[in-house]
Design a protein around this motif. Structure first.
Motif, PDB file in Angstrom:
ATOM      1  N   SER A 164       0.819  -1.211   0.000  1.00  0.00           N
ATOM      2  CA  SER A 164       0.000   0.000   0.000  1.00  0.00           C
ATOM      3  C   SER A 164       0.856   1.265   0.000  1.00  0.00           C
ATOM      4  N   ASN A 165       1.976   1.246   0.647  1.00  0.00           N
ATOM      5  CA  ASN A 165       2.879   2.407   0.665  1.00  0.00           C
ATOM      6  C   ASN A 165       4.082   2.125  -0.238  1.00  0.00           C
ATOM      7  N   TYR A 166       3.768   1.722  -1.443  1.00  0.00           N
ATOM      8  CA  TYR A 166       4.724   1.305  -2.467  1.00  0.00           C
ATOM      9  C   TYR A 166       5.884   2.276  -2.639  1.00  0.00           C
ATOM     10  N   GLN A 167       5.628   3.562  -2.621  1.00  0.00           N
ATOM     11  CA  GLN A 167       6.674   4.561  -2.843  1.00  0.00           C
ATOM     12  C   GLN A 167       7.812   4.453  -1.827  1.00  0.00           C
ATOM     13  N   ASN A 168       7.497   4.007  -0.615  1.00  0.00           N
ATOM     14  CA  ASN A 168       8.520   3.875   0.426  1.00  0.00           C
ATOM     15  C   ASN A 168       9.493   2.723   0.161  1.00  0.00           C
ATOM     16  N   TYR A 169       9.138   1.843  -0.755  1.00  0.00           N
ATOM     17  CA  TYR A 169       9.929   0.634  -0.985  1.00  0.00           C
ATOM     18  C   TYR A 169      10.624   0.631  -2.345  1.00  0.00           C
ATOM     19  N   LYS A 170      10.730   1.793  -2.988  1.00  0.00           N
ATOM     20  CA  LYS A 170      11.332   1.836  -4.326  1.00  0.00           C
ATOM     21  C   LYS A 170      12.799   1.417  -4.330  1.00  0.00           C
ATOM     22  N   ALA A 171      13.524   1.663  -3.258  1.00  0.00           N
ATOM     23  CA  ALA A 171      14.932   1.225  -3.205  1.00  0.00           C
ATOM     24  C   ALA A 171      14.999  -0.296  -3.280  1.00  0.00           C
ATOM     25  N   LEU A 172      14.058  -0.957  -2.600  1.00  0.00           N
ATOM     26  CA  LEU A 172      14.028  -2.422  -2.636  1.00  0.00           C
ATOM     27  C   LEU A 172      13.655  -2.912  -4.028  1.00  0.00           C
ATOM     28  N   LEU A 173      12.738  -2.194  -4.674  1.00  0.00           N
ATOM     29  CA  LEU A 173      12.311  -2.564  -6.021  1.00  0.00           C
ATOM     30  C   LEU A 173      13.473  -2.409  -7.007  1.00  0.00           C
ATOM     31  N   SER A 174      14.203  -1.337  -6.893  1.00  0.00           N
ATOM     32  CA  SER A 174      15.370  -1.116  -7.746  1.00  0.00           C
ATOM     33  C   SER A 174      16.391  -2.238  -7.560  1.00  0.00           C
ATOM     34  N   ASP A 175      16.645  -2.613  -6.316  1.00  0.00           N
ATOM     35  CA  ASP A 175      17.576  -3.703  -6.018  1.00  0.00           C
ATOM     36  C   ASP A 175      17.081  -5.029  -6.597  1.00  0.00           C
ATOM     37  N   ALA A 176      15.782  -5.268  -6.503  1.00  0.00           N
ATOM     38  CA  ALA A 176      15.219  -6.520  -7.031  1.00  0.00           C
ATOM     39  C   ALA A 176      15.371  -6.584  -8.552  1.00  0.00           C
ATOM     40  N   TYR A 177      15.119  -5.476  -9.234  1.00  0.00           N
ATOM     41  CA  TYR A 177      15.303  -5.473 -10.687  1.00  0.00           C
ATOM     42  C   TYR A 177      16.774  -5.704 -11.053  1.00  0.00           C
ATOM     43  N   ALA A 178      17.689  -5.158 -10.280  1.00  0.00           N
ATOM     44  CA  ALA A 178      19.108  -5.389 -10.546  1.00  0.00           C
ATOM     45  C   ALA A 178      19.458  -6.864 -10.351  1.00  0.00           C
ATOM     46  N   LYS A 179      18.899  -7.478  -9.321  1.00  0.00           N
ATOM     47  CA  LYS A 179      19.151  -8.913  -9.103  1.00  0.00           C
ATOM     48  C   LYS A 179      18.514  -9.748 -10.212  1.00  0.00           C
ATOM     49  N   ARG A 180      17.345  -9.300 -10.712  1.00  0.00           N
ATOM     50  CA  ARG A 180      16.735  -9.990 -11.852  1.00  0.00           C
ATOM     51  C   ARG A 180      17.697  -9.922 -13.041  1.00  0.00           C
ATOM     52  N   GLY A 181      18.281  -8.750 -13.261  1.00  0.00           N
ATOM     53  CA  GLY A 181      19.248  -8.610 -14.349  1.00  0.00           C
ATOM     54  C   GLY A 181      20.428  -9.548 -14.183  1.00  0.00           C
ATOM     55  N   GLU A 182      20.899  -9.707 -12.945  1.00  0.00           N
ATOM     56  CA  GLU A 182      22.011 -10.622 -12.688  1.00  0.00           C
ATOM     57  C   GLU A 182      21.615 -12.070 -12.985  1.00  0.00           C
ATOM     58  N   ALA A 183      20.388 -12.438 -12.612  1.00  0.00           N
ATOM     59  CA  ALA A 183      19.906 -13.796 -12.892  1.00  0.00           C
ATOM     60  C   ALA A 183      19.818 -14.025 -14.405  1.00  0.00           C
ATOM     61  N   GLU A 184      19.310 -13.024 -15.111  1.00  0.00           N
ATOM     62  CA  GLU A 184      19.188 -13.154 -16.569  1.00  0.00           C
ATOM     63  C   GLU A 184      20.556 -13.178 -17.237  1.00  0.00           C
ATOM     64  N   LEU A 185      21.458 -12.351 -16.747  1.00  0.00           N
ATOM     65  CA  LEU A 185      22.815 -12.345 -17.290  1.00  0.00           C
ATOM     66  C   LEU A 185      23.481 -13.707 -17.068  1.00  0.00           C
ATOM     67  N   GLY A 186      23.300 -14.254 -15.860  1.00  0.00           N
ATOM     68  CA  GLY A 186      23.862 -15.573 -15.551  1.00  0.00           C
ATOM     69  C   GLY A 186      23.250 -16.688 -16.377  1.00  0.00           C
ATOM     70  N   SER A 187      22.023 -16.465 -16.852  1.00  0.00           N
ATOM     71  CA  SER A 187      21.334 -17.441 -17.706  1.00  0.00           C
ATOM     72  C   SER A 187      21.517 -17.120 -19.189  1.00  0.00           C
ATOM     73  N   LEU A 188      22.414 -16.182 -19.486  1.00  0.00           N
ATOM     74  CA  LEU A 188      22.754 -15.774 -20.850  1.00  0.00           C
ATOM     75  C   LEU A 188      21.571 -15.156 -21.604  1.00  0.00           C
ATOM     76  N   GLN A 189      20.687 -14.510 -20.868  1.00  0.00           N
ATOM     77  CA  GLN A 189      19.540 -13.810 -21.462  1.00  0.00           C
ATOM     78  C   GLN A 189      19.884 -12.320 -21.494  1.00  0.00           C
ATOM     79  N   TYR A 190      20.718 -11.949 -22.447  1.00  0.00           N
ATOM     80  CA  TYR A 190      21.334 -10.624 -22.452  1.00  0.00           C
ATOM     81  C   TYR A 190      20.332  -9.492 -22.659  1.00  0.00           C
ATOM     82  N   GLU A 191      19.398  -9.658 -23.575  1.00  0.00           N
ATOM     83  CA  GLU A 191      18.431  -8.586 -23.823  1.00  0.00           C
ATOM     84  C   GLU A 191      17.544  -8.351 -22.601  1.00  0.00           C
TER      85      GLU A 191
END
Length: 127
Positions: free
Chosen positions: A72-99
């Motif tokens: 409900s207070n989504y705006q307060n958690y944007k730092a966590l969301l940014s970190d999660a997207y970066a970790k998603r990128g790392e998972a995709e990079l590790g799986s050779l999903q470059y795009e």
């Protein structure tokens, strides 16, 4: 029950000192509030990231992103969301999903800029 920020710091301390058993016991004691579910995902994201199990990492990252987006207070958690997207990128990079990895890092960077966090945004540029 402790506050989310305190619980988050406790989990971080378990992660940095490799205290898996204590982390699991601590997480089991938390109720099922969405913020606590995020902490569970956060722990396992970091665990699988360190173990380089990219398929498992992706599952927990997607769950974390979904949980944060529903708070409900989504705006307060944007730092966590940014970190999660970066970790998603790392998972995709590790799986050779470059795009897909590029898109995830770009999302992390955009969220960091929305928060005026140029330090985090610059970290995502070099991944």
């Amino acid at each position: 029950e402790l506050t989310f920020n305190t619980n988050h710091r406790i989990i971080d301390s378990f992660i940095s000192t490799y205290q898996t058993d204590k982390a699991i016991i601590f997480l089991q004691q938390l109720n099922n509030e969405p913020q606590n579910n995020y902490l569970r995902y956060y722990y396992w994201m970091n665990y699988y990231r360190g173990a380089e199990h990219f398929d498992s990492l992706r599952i927990y990252v997607d769950s974390a992103i979904n949980t944060i987006s529903k708070l409900s207070n989504y705006q307060n958690y944007k730092a966590l969301l940014s970190d999660a997207y970066a970790k998603r990128g790392e998972a995709e990079l590790g799986s050779l999903q470059y795009e897909q990895a590029t898109n995830s890092f770009f999302s992390a960077k955009q969220i960091a800029y929305e928060r005026n966090d140029t330090c985090a945004a610059s970290r995502y540029t070099y991944r």
